[in-house]
Each structure stands twice: as C-alpha cells, then as structure tokens.
Design a protein around this motif. Structure first.
Motif, PDB file in Angstrom:
ATOM      1  N   GLU A   1     -64.043 -15.008 -13.707  1.00  0.00           N
ATOM      2  CA  GLU A   1     -63.542 -13.923 -14.570  1.00  0.00           C
ATOM      3  C   GLU A   1     -64.699 -13.267 -15.327  1.00  0.00           C
ATOM      4  O   GLU A   1     -64.720 -12.035 -15.516  1.00  0.00           O
ATOM      5  CB  GLU A   1     -62.516 -14.490 -15.562  1.00  0.00           C
TER       6      GLU A   1
ATOM      7  N   THR B   1     -58.261  -9.989  -8.125  1.00  0.00           N
ATOM      8  CA  THR B   1     -59.062  -8.840  -8.559  1.00  0.00           C
ATOM      9  C   THR B   1     -60.439  -8.898  -7.918  1.00  0.00           C
ATOM     10  O   THR B   1     -61.054  -9.959  -7.864  1.00  0.00           O
ATOM     11  CB  THR B   1     -59.239  -8.860 -10.085  1.00  0.00           C
TER      12      THR B   1
ATOM     13  N   SER C   1     -64.597  -9.112 -15.397  1.00  0.00           N
ATOM     14  CA  SER C   1     -64.145  -8.309 -16.543  1.00  0.00           C
ATOM     15  C   SER C   1     -65.015  -8.572 -17.763  1.00  0.00           C
ATOM     16  O   SER C   1     -65.899  -9.429 -17.733  1.00  0.00           O
ATOM     17  CB  SER C   1     -62.688  -8.656 -16.864  1.00  0.00           C
TER      18      SER C   1
ATOM     19  N   THR D   1     -61.680 -12.743  -8.365  1.00  0.00           N
ATOM     20  CA  THR D   1     -61.040 -13.829  -9.103  1.00  0.00           C
ATOM     21  C   THR D   1     -59.524 -13.715  -8.951  1.00  0.00           C
ATOM     22  O   THR D   1     -59.007 -12.617  -8.684  1.00  0.00           O
ATOM     23  CB  THR D   1     -61.442 -13.795 -10.603  1.00  0.00           C
TER      24      THR D   1
ATOM     25  N   TYR E   1     -60.280  -5.060 -17.974  1.00  0.00           N
ATOM     26  CA  TYR E   1     -59.433  -6.026 -17.269  1.00  0.00           C
ATOM     27  C   TYR E   1     -59.066  -5.593 -15.853  1.00  0.00           C
ATOM     28  O   TYR E   1     -59.040  -6.390 -14.945  1.00  0.00           O
ATOM     29  CB  TYR E   1     -58.157  -6.266 -18.101  1.00  0.00           C
TER      30      TYR E   1
ATOM     31  N   ARG F   1     -55.660 -14.283 -10.580  1.00  0.00           N
ATOM     32  CA  ARG F   1     -54.990 -14.356 -11.890  1.00  0.00           C
ATOM     33  C   ARG F   1     -53.514 -14.685 -11.693  1.00  0.00           C
ATOM     34  O   ARG F   1     -52.895 -14.200 -10.745  1.00  0.00           O
ATOM     35  CB  ARG F   1     -55.107 -13.021 -12.631  1.00  0.00           C
TER      36      ARG F   1
ATOM     37  N   ILE G   1     -56.429 -17.715 -15.880  1.00  0.00           N
ATOM     38  CA  ILE G   1     -57.614 -17.116 -15.239  1.00  0.00           C
ATOM     39  C   ILE G   1     -58.611 -18.205 -14.829  1.00  0.00           C
ATOM     40  O   ILE G   1     -58.553 -19.326 -15.331  1.00  0.00           O
ATOM     41  CB  ILE G   1     -58.316 -16.106 -16.176  1.00  0.00           C
TER      42      ILE G   1
END
Lengths: 403, 406
Positions: B121, B218, B125, B93, B52, B95, B116
């Motif tokens: 995503e 991220t 992850s 991405t 994650y 979140r 998300i």
C-alpha cells in the motif's frame, strides 16, 4: 443651436456607415456576451444559494450550542416547539420549521454508506421551501415506513423508488438502533451534503426512533427577508447557536464574492478593450474631418460647439451600441432565465458537485445600468485626445494643408 | 508584397501599435488562462489519484454496479501472480473494503473500513505519508486501526483508544471486534479523512473471512500516459470474463466530466475577451483599409490582382501577429513554467471548497509546450480572420471607383 449641432452630430455619425455599424456591432456583441455570462454565473450561484436555503439552513438557523461541532443529538434544543411558536409570532418571520438530524450507516442488501437521517414535517417543509420541487422521481410522501433519499446517496446505494434501506445509528441513550424504510422518492436539493447523505423520514417517527420527546429538535430554520433579524435573535436566544445563512454556508458567501470579483474584472477588461475600439474610430473620424473643423473655426464657430458636436457623435455611437447590446443581451438573458443551458451530457458530474443539469441565468437591472455608464464614459473619454488635437488647430494652416 | 506590407506597418503606426499590443495581451491572457485551468484540473486529479484511487483497478464484474459479497474477487493470489509479469505495472496491492459502524465510549459513526497490505500500500497510495500521529500499519500490527483525523475527532478518540466495530463479514455473517487506534492520518481530503479507517489485511481477513479474496486490486503504472496500453495488457493477461480492469478515466468519470464542464465555462469567459479583442483588431484593420481605398484603387489599376491585395493584407497581419506572438510567447511560457514549479497559493481555498474535493491551497499552472503551441496558433488564426471583412470591403470597390474615393 443645440438642435442644429445634434442634427450635425447624428448625420456625421453615419458619414462612414460601415465603420459606425462595425463599432455598434462590436459594442453590442461584447455587451450582450458579457451580460449573458454575468447572468449565467450569478444565476448559478443564486440558484444554489436559494436551494440551500430552502432545503436546509433557511435565512437563519438555530441549533443547540456545540451541536454543529459535534453533530451529536445530545446537543439538541429541548424546547424547540416553544421557540418555533415564538418565532412564528415574530415580525418579518415568514416560515419556521423544526428538523432532527442524526448521522449513521445506511445499508441495502448489497451496499452500505454513511448517511444522515433527517426528520422533517413534509407539510411544513413545503410551506418553508417548496420541498416537492426537489423531486426527481417517485412521490413526495412518507406513508407508513417511507423515506425520501438524496440523489447521490441513491446512486451510491443503487436505490430506486421501492428499494429497501436500513439505517443504523446511536439513539439518545447511546444505544445502536436500526430502522428499515422503503424509498418513496428521490430528491435533488443541489446541497451537496444533503444530496450525498440525506434520508428524510417523518419527524415524529425519527423522534420516537431516537428516543426524543415531542418538543425537541436539533435545528430550527426560519425564513425572513429582514437582514437584521439574525442579530436580534442572537441576543434573544443567546444560549443557542444562532447563525445566518452566510455564517452557515461560508462557501456560498465566498462563491458570491468571487463572482463579484470575476464579473468586475471581466467588466473592466471588456470595457477597456471597447474603449480602445471606440477611441480608434472616433480618432480617425475626427482626423478625417480636420479640414472641416478648420473651416468651421475660421468662419467663427466657437470651439465649445465643435466640442459638443464631437461629444454628441461619440454619445450617439455609444448609445446605439448600448441599445443594440441591451436588446441582444436581454434576449440572451431571457433565454437563459427561461430555458437555461442544458448540460445533461454531464449530469453525473454536475449532480455530484451540487449543480442542476440545466443551469439557469438571472436578470438584474444593475447589469444594464452599470454597462450604460461604462459605455457612455468610454465613448466620452475616447474623444478627449481628438478634441485636444482640434483645440490646438491653426485653422488657416489646416485649410491650406492637403488632407 | 512583403516589403510593401512592412512599409505600410511602419507608416500607419497607430494601427500597428494597437494591433501589436492587443495581440500581445490576448496571447499572454489566453496561454496563461488555459495553463491555469489545465493546471488546476491536473492537480485535482493527481491529488485524488495519489490519495487512494489507483491508476488502474481490477474488479469482479458487477461489484461496482450491483455490489455485495458474491462479487468479491476470489483466488486473488493467482491474479496477482499474473499481474507481476505485466510490463508497465510498477506495483499493485489488494484491498478488502467494507462499511460498518465504529463506536467509541461516547459516539458512533459509519465508516469505510479497509483491510490493506501495508507494505505494498505504501508503494501505491499516499495514506502512509499522510501519517499525523502514531504509526502506519505493518503486516503484524494486529488489531491496530489507522484512522482518518476527521473520524478520530468525530468519535472523540486518541492514540491508543479502543473502538468497537460492527459489520458484516464476507459470508454475510455478523462481524464484530475491538480495534485499537495506532495511527491517525490527514490527507487533506475532508470526506476521506472523515470516513475512512484501515486495518492490516493479515488480521482483518481472519475477522471478515476474506482470505484470498479482495474487493479490488489497485495497480500503479510506471507511466500514467500509458495507462490505456497497460490496461489492455492487463486485460489480455488476466483473460477472464469475470473480471474487469478499469483505468482512472472510468473510475473518476464524474470528476473528469466535472472538469470538462468547468473547462466549458472557462472557455465561454475567455471567448468574451477574445471576441472583443478580435473586433477591435478588425476595426483597426478596417479603419486602416478604409482610409487607403484610393491607394488600393491605384494598386489595382496598375495591375495588382485581388490575390495580391489579399497577400498584402495577409502579410501586414502576419508581420504584426508574429512580432506580438514572438514577444508574448516567451513571457507567457515563462509565467506558466514558473508557476508550474511554484504554484499560486490561495490561503483557505481548500478549506472553503472541501465539499468539492479540493485538498490543497496550491493552484499550479500547467506547462505543456503542445498546449502553448495550439494556443498561439489559435491567436494567429483569430488575427487572420480579422482581415476578411476589410478585404471584402476593399474588393467591393471597382478599381476606377476606388481611385476616385474621397
């Protein structure tokens, strides 16, 4: 005769002082380091196990059946106070505490996290596991609406002493309820689950909040040195889930077992290398004096006395090494026990993994006894090959030969 | 001196064989031990990053330290537009995370609920790959909830079950909704699977009033080794005092620190073996030298200097060490290489150490040529150190005195 041989062995041990001193230093350094490492690792696990027992499971814990699987207050012990009284009157039981736990959400004005609320009786916990020793900041008290928070949860929620926190959970009727507290203290138990999630409040207050009767609890923890008590209680309270410390904390058992394996392997490797060192010195020491032994045999000295002399020489060197190592090791262990190794620079990481920032060692007599036998065995075994060489000697040839 | 050293090695076979074997064993032990330690650390980090946590995460300043809705990233679109032009950024991405209570008919549990972007995503992850039952989210999956297996078990849910959510929206107002369990995942991370649930942002943003806002962004980089350089570029591109861009080294500081502590303990244990072996090599060197005092005396008398004597001892240990390392290095390297591809499996270790974030029973070794080289250099150094005492011992004799030594 024995005294004479002992005297000769003693003098011969120091015929080449540099060599003997080097060997003694090798045994002493390796032994003291090994003792230090064993003591430190054992101390680390022992300390964790001890604090886990004091803060949570005790030596034995009793739960309602299915509570540990579901973590739901519906599975609670209804007559907990009665059982507590019975246990207090049981032989070998030193202390008993009741606790109530419920999972929920802890929130501040800015942050939220999962948490576990734990209802405890501070006085009983103090008697049970010296709860006040876990204090990191603040004061161990609940006051009117006070709570004590685990150190990692405090970090997650950015809580300090005096901060306000709201806890929400489902009560015994299935309703969502919330309660606000003021943080009175922050504690570190080194039990990861508790440090990352526990909010401790007054036992009675939590009972009321969750709608439980005054006789109920989710856990009964007890302290006892009696290893057989767990089996006795299992049959006595068969309708409950009675678990010993290692059944509740299999990771601790595994850590202890792994430490035993690790220490045994370390011990074996170090002693094997030490054996090679002693063997080298004793072998050369015998070869250096091969003419001397030839002369002794020629003038009528029996082989058994020469064997005794060489054994005694090996034992003297081994014993000196052991004694020096034991003194050095003991000093190191006492230091580690009293002052520990300070890892404050890695405080966040250690606290996160349930360790204290200062790691203390422990001292066991077995460290010294096992090492004594190992070093003595290594010393005696190391002269077997040189002795075979002497046994096969032809004294005349040896005397004639130029060394 | 070299040929004399070679002759001595062949003559004093006992000492030579012992030194060779001890150096050989300590080289293998040291290289494999360090490789195992580095491998397990690397694997833990990679597994955590893969689940994650991103290689780089961009936050509004103070979101991590203080928290709260006023520290959410605003105008996310303009930031992601800029990010797409940064070299080295492979994917990113956004979140939106919040904590709330999830309730089934029987139970309630506190959980992390994250909005998300399902498509991006998947590229960042491994939560989509961790699908165990049902299906992963899509842009239009509405009120579908993608839940951790532990949480599903705790709330006694199944695929298709309804779950009530209660929490606070991004404007601090009360937010509540009913979700439907559409997918269940199991990453292996005990804590994560027990406390996480995901919803598509297209639906969640409306509920939480979080359109064009994010808790953080991220970023996945094309090469993890260049993470610092890429992060620097991101900081320059964003050029905002309100934002902070952090690499995994900061995000996972405690884990990195924990590994450092673990390394310290491992090196303490390893140093015990190396010190004992060092002593034995030194003792054998010393015995060898002390039985040749006469010989050294003669050599000195015929004109050899202290430097020559040192060279002789140096060449002896150099030849023996080189031979031992020459045989040990390929064996140790092969062990590291083999087990880096085929990790050692200890059944049940992940379950046992789940509280410590261990998510796999596999312990891979790390195969890194540079690490192996410095390990070998260290063993070399240790062996060279072992000749110092014998050298000073020999030098303590005057040449004439040495020739008469018995």
């Amino acid at each position: 005769m024995f005294r004479l041989i002992l005297k000769i062995a003693w003098k011969n041990s120091f015929a080449r002082p540099s060599r003997t001193i080097l060997l003694v230093v090798m045994i002493a350094v390796s032994m003291s380091m090994m003792l230090g490492i064993q003591g430190l690792y054992d101390g680390m696990v022992k300390n964790m196990a001890d604090k886990n027992k004091r803060s949570d499971s005790g030596d034995i814990s009793i739960f309602a059946k299915d509570y540990r699987i579901n973590r739901d207050i519906r599975y609670r012990i209804k007559n907990a106070e009665l059982i507590q009284k019975e246990l207090k009157n049981t032989e070998d039981v030193e202390a008993v505490v009741l606790r109530i736990s419920a999972d929920g959400l802890a929130s501040t004005a800015r942050k939220s996290s999962f948490a576990q609320i734990r209802g405890i009786d501070l006085q009983a916990e103090e008697n049970f596991g010296a709860f006040s020793e876990f204090l990191k900041s603040g004061k161990i008290e609940f006051g009117k609406r006070g709570a004590i928070v685990g150190i990692e949860l405090a970090k997650t929620l950015k809580l300090k002493v005096g901060s306000k926190v709201v806890f929400s959970t489902q009560d015994s009727n299935g309703e969502i309820n919330s309660m606000a507290f003021k943080v009175k203290a922050i504690v570190q138990t080194t039990n990861i689950v508790l440090d990352t999630s526990a909010i401790y409040i007054n036992l009675e207050k939590l009972r009321t909040f969750l709608g439980l009767t005054p006789h109920e609890a989710t856990q009964i923890a007890l302290k006892s040195e009696n290893k057989k008590l767990s089996e006795k209680l299992k049959s006595k309270y068969s309708s409950f889930d009675v678990k010993s410390f290692f059944e509740l904390q299999p990771m601790m058992k595994m850590m202890e077992d792994m430490m035993v394996i690790f220490n045994s392997i370390t011990f074996f490797i170090v002693m094997s290398v030490v054996f090679v060192g002693i063997f080298g010195v004793m072998y050369v020491s015998v070869l250096d004096r091969i003419r001397e032994f030839g002369i002794m045999l020629s003038i009528g000295m029996q082989y058994k006395y020469i064997r005794l002399q060489i054994f005694l020489e090996a034992i003297v060197v081994g014993l000196l090494g052991f004694l020096s190592g034991a003194v050095l090791g003991l000093v190191l262990l006492i230091y580690l026990k009293d002052y520990g190794l300070d890892f404050s620079a890695f405080a966040d990481a250690l606290e996160m993994w349930g360790y204290e920032t200062i790691i203390y060692g422990t001292i066991k007599l077995s460290y010294f006894t096992t090492t004594f036998f190992a070093i003595m065995s290594a010393s005696v075994l190391s002269v077997l090959i040189p002795l075979r060489k002497i046994k096969k000697l032809n004294p005349i040839e040896v005397i004639k030969a130029d060394k | 001196m070299f040929s004399l050293a070679l002759k001595n090695i062949l003559f004093y076979k006992g000492r030579s064989i012992t030194t060779f074997i001890l150096t050989f064993l300590s080289t293998i032990l040291f290289v494999v031990y360090v490789s195992m330690m580095d491998g397990s650390h690397k694997s833990m980090l990679e597994n955590t990053l893969k689940i994650y946590t991103g290689a780089i995460e961009i936050y509004h300043k103070d979101y991590r330290d203080i928290g709260g809705n006023e520290y959410l990233i605003q105008d996310v679109k303009s930031i992601t537009d800029k990010l797409s032009h940064v070299d080295g950024v492979e994917a990113f991405t956004t979140r939106y995370e919040t904590y709330g209570l999830l309730s089934s008919h029987e139970n309630s549990a506190a959980s992390l609920i994250a909005g998300i972007e399902p498509d991006s995503e998947k590229m960042i992850s491994s939560i989509a790959d961790a699908l165990k039952e049902g299906e992963f989210l899509s842009h239009n999956s509405g009120n579908c909830l993608y839940m951790g297996s532990g949480l599903v078990k705790k709330l006694k849910l199944n695929l298709g079950s309804e779950v009530a959510f209660v929490g606070a929206a991004s404007d601090n107002s009360f937010a509540a909704d009913i979700f439907k369990v559409c997918g269940i995942f199991k990453t292996g991370s005990f804590e994560f699977d027990l406390s996480s649930a995901f919803v598509s942002r297209s639906y969640f943003d409306k509920l939480m009033l979080a359109q064009n806002k994010a808790s953080y962004i991220t970023v996945k980089v094309d090469n993890l080794e260049n993470v610092d350089a890429i992060n620097k570029k991101i900081v320059q591109t964003l050029d905002s005092e309100k934002l902070e861009s952090l690499t995994w080294k900061t995000l996972m500081k405690t884990m990195v620190e924990a590994m450092e502590v673990d390394s310290i303990f491992n090196y303490i244990s390893l140093s015990l073996f190396l010190i004992v072996i060092f002593f034995v090599i030194m003792i054998y060197g010393f015995i060898n030298v002390s039985s040749r005092i006469k010989e050294f005396g003669v050599l000195r008398c015929i004109g050899l200097s202290n430097v020559n004597i040192f060279s002789l001892l140096f060449y002896e240990i150099f030849i023996l060490s080189t031979l031992a390392i020459f045989f040990a290095a390929p064996i140790a390297g092969s062990i590291c290489y083999y087990y880096s591809l085929n990790p050692i499996v200890i059944e049940g270790i992940a379950e046992m150490y789940k509280d410590y974030g261990l998510i796999s029973d596999e312990i891979p070794l790390n195969f890194d040529i540079l690490t192996i080289i410095w390990n070998l250099a260290f063993i070399y150094g240790l062996n060279f150190l072992s000749i110092l005492y014998p050298y000073f011992y020999i030098n303590s004799f005057r040449p004439i005195e040495a020739t008469k030594h018995v």
